[in-house]
Design an enzyme around this catalytic site. Structure first.
Site, PDB file in Angstrom:
ATOM      1  N   ASP A 131      39.998  84.248  82.572  1.00  0.00           N
ATOM      2  CA  ASP A 131      38.865  83.100  82.487  1.00  0.00           C
ATOM      3  C   ASP A 131      37.599  83.560  81.820  1.00  0.00           C
ATOM      4  OD1 ASP A 131      40.478  81.206  83.890  1.00  0.00           O
ATOM      5  OD2 ASP A 131      39.504  81.926  85.824  1.00  0.00           O
TER       6      ASP A 131
ATOM      7  N   GLY B 242      34.496  67.607  91.119  1.00  0.00           N
ATOM      8  CA  GLY B 242      35.018  69.017  90.560  1.00  0.00           C
ATOM      9  C   GLY B 242      34.702  70.114  91.789  1.00  0.00           C
TER      10      GLY B 242
ATOM     11  N   ARG C 193      33.140  73.500  93.351  1.00  0.00           N
ATOM     12  CA  ARG C 193      31.774  74.249  93.249  1.00  0.00           C
ATOM     13  C   ARG C 193      31.873  75.404  92.532  1.00  0.00           C
ATOM     14  NH1 ARG C 193      28.112  77.067  96.978  1.00  0.00           N
ATOM     15  NH2 ARG C 193      25.891  76.437  96.573  1.00  0.00           N
TER      16      ARG C 193
ATOM     17  N   VAL D 188      39.565  62.784  91.473  1.00  0.00           N
ATOM     18  CA  VAL D 188      39.621  61.504  90.714  1.00  0.00           C
ATOM     19  C   VAL D 188      40.515  61.849  89.381  1.00  0.00           C
ATOM     20  CG1 VAL D 188      38.239  59.641  89.445  1.00  0.00           C
ATOM     21  CG2 VAL D 188      37.936  60.426  91.767  1.00  0.00           C
TER      22      VAL D 188
ATOM     23  N   PHE E 180      41.259  61.881  85.431  1.00  0.00           N
ATOM     24  CA  PHE E 180      40.437  61.792  84.287  1.00  0.00           C
ATOM     25  C   PHE E 180      40.169  60.637  83.965  1.00  0.00           C
ATOM     26  CE2 PHE E 180      41.414  66.331  82.952  1.00  0.00           C
ATOM     27  CZ  PHE E 180      40.278  66.813  83.024  1.00  0.00           C
TER      28      PHE E 180
ATOM     29  N   ALA F 247      33.529  77.876  80.473  1.00  0.00           N
ATOM     30  CA  ALA F 247      33.291  76.418  80.113  1.00  0.00           C
ATOM     31  C   ALA F 247      34.279  75.522  80.605  1.00  0.00           C
ATOM     32  CB  ALA F 247      33.905  76.144  78.348  1.00  0.00           C
ATOM     33  N   SER F 248      34.095  74.417  80.984  1.00  0.00           N
ATOM     34  CA  SER F 248      34.943  73.493  81.791  1.00  0.00           C
ATOM     35  C   SER F 248      35.986  72.828  80.742  1.00  0.00           C
ATOM     36  CB  SER F 248      34.269  72.401  82.652  1.00  0.00           C
ATOM     37  OG  SER F 248      35.052  71.587  83.350  1.00  0.00           O
ATOM     38  N   PHE F 249      37.336  72.648  81.194  1.00  0.00           N
ATOM     39  CA  PHE F 249      38.043  71.772  80.372  1.00  0.00           C
ATOM     40  C   PHE F 249      37.721  70.393  80.475  1.00  0.00           C
ATOM     41  CE2 PHE F 249      41.248  75.576  81.294  1.00  0.00           C
ATOM     42  CZ  PHE F 249      40.729  76.312  80.180  1.00  0.00           C
ATOM     43  N   ARG F 250      36.903  69.954  81.118  1.00  0.00           N
ATOM     44  CA  ARG F 250      36.519  68.461  81.422  1.00  0.00           C
ATOM     45  C   ARG F 250      35.967  67.770  80.190  1.00  0.00           C
ATOM     46  NH1 ARG F 250      34.125  69.968  85.298  1.00  0.00           N
ATOM     47  NH2 ARG F 250      34.817  68.983  86.931  1.00  0.00           N
TER      48      ARG F 250
END
Ligand code: UDP
Length: 389
Positions: free
Chosen positions: A136, A214, A216, A251, A253, A270-273
């Protein structure tokens, strides 16, 4: 690294030479100021990222490649540098259009996903050798004395890793979700899925509240969760995983598209969201600018999303959401531009084009001839299917 660049970067000075440190820095702004001038100014400055709308040469993300390879432009990349980098990732070689790698790898699923992407472009690649970090966290801290090169999916301004598309653009290795146990979904499929979800709910029918779900994975997220507890009519932000504390169900996407204001935070990196929620045609509030992915620099604050400082207080987040409700037309326009950007310029073909351009430019910097190595295995299409997931 050239000393001048090191100094520029140490002081976070952006120069025309686009040193590595000069990523998409968001100028700090004060929540007490009206944000309308920021939007007008950003729109005035904004230029389309490609000369042709379909961007056949993926010009949109080209600057990131130039910036990341900049530190190696003068002296190139030697065999000794690669030898030093090998312990930090998986060694890949492309020779005569075929891909080879070391036999034992950490995170085989992540490797398989990247390989899936590379196999589609292998015949167009020059002979090249690179180290892929499949952990990561990035591996080349700035000013550590170690210069890499190492390819990583996400970096901060404090790292010199060369950014490459994340494994999660492919299929099986993204973070598992309750309803997607094998990861967050193949990007080509998810794009269509999200665009369909966005088409189901018009802007007027979206709930005018901020939304986040998400783990924490960073404490930056706490402020919004606190505001959610205090003003549930304004924000619904809850953790789906938080050691020792109450959590709620995930939930998917597509479920995010019901809400007008979607928050994105950095996590471990970075978040993949971000790319998914931009496809909701909701307004994305992107908190902090520490963690980048290869396409972040092409997204412009106030044009495609609202930038939020990572140290924003509960009160300032509350004020921001109240103000956004008052400027509903501007919020809708930013949401639409964010969607269009990802829809037009973050297609699977753009991701592959990025890999191709990155490896072609990187190969020009190699100062030695890439050769076969005993024990390396050839990566083939079926390698992925055979892997034990
Ligand atoms: N996610 C989701 N629904 C949820 C919780 C998470 O779709 O209810 C997605 C999230 O958008 C991200 C991934 O799952 O792409 C992992 O989220 P998490 O918060 O665990 O980690 P992050 O990568 O954001 O630090």
């Amino acid at each position: 690294l050239p000393l001048a660049l090191l100094l520029l970067c140490a002081f976070q000075v952006c120069s025309a030479s686009e040193g590595k440190c000069c990523a998409n820095h968001v100028a700090p702004w004060n929540f007490s100021l009206d944000f309308v001038p920021h939007i007008l100014h950003a729109l005035e400055q904004y230029r389309p990222c490609s000369s042709q709308p379909s961007d056949p040469d993926c010009e949109c993300h080209a600057l990131t490649i130039r910036r990341d390879l900049g530190p190696y432009a003068e002296a190139g990349i030697t065999r000794a540098m690669i030898s030093q980098s090998r312990r930090l990732g998986v060694v890949y070689k492309v020779i005569d259009g075929r891909i080879y790698r070391q036999p034992e790898v950490p995170h085989p699923k992540r490797c398989a996903d990247v390989e899936d992407m590379l196999l589609g472009i292998a015949v167009e690649l020059p002979n090249v050798e690179f180290i892929l970090n499949v952990c990561d966290w990035p591996q080349v801290p700035f000013l550590s004395g170690f210069t890499g090169p190492v390819f990583s999916h996400s970096v901060s301004h404090q790292h010199l890793d060369i950014m490459c598309p994340a494994w999660s653009f492919s299929s099986v290795s993204g973070p598992p979700l309750q309803r997607f146990p094998h990861g967050i979904g193949q990007w080509g499929h998810m794009r269509r899925h999200m665009a369909a979800a966005a088409a189901q709910v018009s802007w007027e029918h979206k709930q005018p509240i901020g939304f986040f779900r998400g783990t924490r994975s960073s404490t930056e997220r706490d402020t919004l969760v606190r505001l959610s507890g205090r003003s549930p009519d304004l924000v619904d932000a809850q953790y789906t995983s938080n050691v020792g504390a109450e959590t709620v169900d995930e939930v998917p996407f597509s479920g995010h598209c019901q809400y007008k204001y979607l928050f994105n935070f950095g996590g471990i990196t970075a978040s993949f969201r971000l790319r998914h929620i931009l496809l909701c045609k909701s307004l994305v509030l992107h908190v902090g600018d520490q963690w980048q992915e290869f396409f972040y620099s092409s997204l412009k604050p106030w044009v495609h999303y609202v930038p939020v400082p990572s140290n924003a207080t509960v009160e300032s987040l509350e004020q921001l959401l109240v103000d956004l409700r008052l400027h509903d037309d501007l919020a809708e326009e930013i949401a639409e531009r964010g969607f269009q950007f990802v829809w037009q310029h973050l297609r699977l073909q753009d991701v592959q084009c990025y890999w191709r351009n990155l490896l072609q430019e990187y190969a020009k910097l190699l100062k030695y001839r890439v050769e076969q190595e005993p024990g390396f295995i050839e990566v083939r299409k079926q390698t992925k299917a055979l892997q034990k997931f």
